[in-house]
Design a protein around this motif. Sequence first.
Motif, PDB file in Angstrom:
ATOM      1  N   VAL A   1     -60.315  63.111  34.388  1.00  0.00           N
ATOM      2  CA  VAL A   1     -59.731  61.935  35.032  1.00  0.00           C
ATOM      3  C   VAL A   1     -58.447  61.556  34.309  1.00  0.00           C
ATOM      4  O   VAL A   1     -58.429  61.412  33.090  1.00  0.00           O
ATOM      5  CB  VAL A   1     -60.727  60.758  35.014  1.00  0.00           C
ATOM      6  N   ILE A   2     -57.357  61.421  35.071  1.00  0.00           N
ATOM      7  CA  ILE A   2     -56.089  60.993  34.488  1.00  0.00           C
ATOM      8  C   ILE A   2     -55.701  59.594  34.971  1.00  0.00           C
ATOM      9  O   ILE A   2     -54.823  58.959  34.407  1.00  0.00           O
ATOM     10  CB  ILE A   2     -54.951  62.010  34.758  1.00  0.00           C
TER      11      ILE A   2
ATOM     12  N   LEU B   1     -64.896  65.032  46.958  1.00  0.00           N
ATOM     13  CA  LEU B   1     -64.427  64.407  45.722  1.00  0.00           C
ATOM     14  C   LEU B   1     -63.342  65.267  45.076  1.00  0.00           C
ATOM     15  O   LEU B   1     -62.281  64.767  44.701  1.00  0.00           O
ATOM     16  CB  LEU B   1     -65.591  64.196  44.751  1.00  0.00           C
ATOM     17  N   ILE B   2     -63.591  66.546  44.970  1.00  0.00           N
ATOM     18  CA  ILE B   2     -62.619  67.456  44.361  1.00  0.00           C
ATOM     19  C   ILE B   2     -61.301  67.422  45.124  1.00  0.00           C
ATOM     20  O   ILE B   2     -60.233  67.250  44.544  1.00  0.00           O
ATOM     21  CB  ILE B   2     -63.179  68.892  44.305  1.00  0.00           C
ATOM     22  N   ARG B   3     -61.367  67.572  46.440  1.00  0.00           N
ATOM     23  CA  ARG B   3     -60.153  67.627  47.270  1.00  0.00           C
ATOM     24  C   ARG B   3     -59.348  66.336  47.173  1.00  0.00           C
ATOM     25  O   ARG B   3     -58.150  66.352  46.888  1.00  0.00           O
ATOM     26  CB  ARG B   3     -60.530  67.907  48.726  1.00  0.00           C
TER      27      ARG B   3
ATOM     28  N   GLU C   1     -55.736  65.714  45.353  1.00  0.00           N
ATOM     29  CA  GLU C   1     -54.608  65.337  46.214  1.00  0.00           C
ATOM     30  C   GLU C   1     -53.975  64.016  45.767  1.00  0.00           C
ATOM     31  O   GLU C   1     -52.756  63.866  45.797  1.00  0.00           O
ATOM     32  CB  GLU C   1     -55.058  65.213  47.667  1.00  0.00           C
ATOM     33  N   GLU C   2     -54.822  63.059  45.367  1.00  0.00           N
ATOM     34  CA  GLU C   2     -54.326  61.747  44.952  1.00  0.00           C
ATOM     35  C   GLU C   2     -53.842  61.733  43.505  1.00  0.00           C
ATOM     36  O   GLU C   2     -53.366  60.710  43.028  1.00  0.00           O
ATOM     37  CB  GLU C   2     -55.428  60.691  45.144  1.00  0.00           C
ATOM     38  N   LYS C   3     -54.021  62.868  42.823  1.00  0.00           N
ATOM     39  CA  LYS C   3     -53.620  63.013  41.419  1.00  0.00           C
ATOM     40  C   LYS C   3     -54.378  62.044  40.514  1.00  0.00           C
ATOM     41  O   LYS C   3     -53.846  61.520  39.540  1.00  0.00           O
ATOM     42  CB  LYS C   3     -52.114  62.872  41.259  1.00  0.00           C
TER      43      LYS C   3
END
Length: 84
Positions: free
Chosen positions: A5-6, A34-36, A40-42
């Motif tokens: 998590v960033i 969740l992965i996708r 995508e949302e960074k």
Amino acid sequence: MELKVIKPFDWAHQGVRVESFQKDQVITTEDADLIRVALEEKWVQKTRAAAQTRPAGESADAKGDQEGAGGDTAGGQQPLSGTE
């Protein structure tokens, strides 16, 4: 897949159970949505372990390309490269 998590975010698993993820937390999941979305949302980045598993899949694709690029077009098959 392992994701780091960033950016903190909340995720509703199957639209029901909400879970909060904190910065620097490592998530291990197979939840494709969740992965996708998180990628995508960074909100996350792939861990080194996850990144190292990807080339294995890519090499399998590359192997398939090499088999088709051998020039043997018996049976009416077209070359994968699109050249004749």
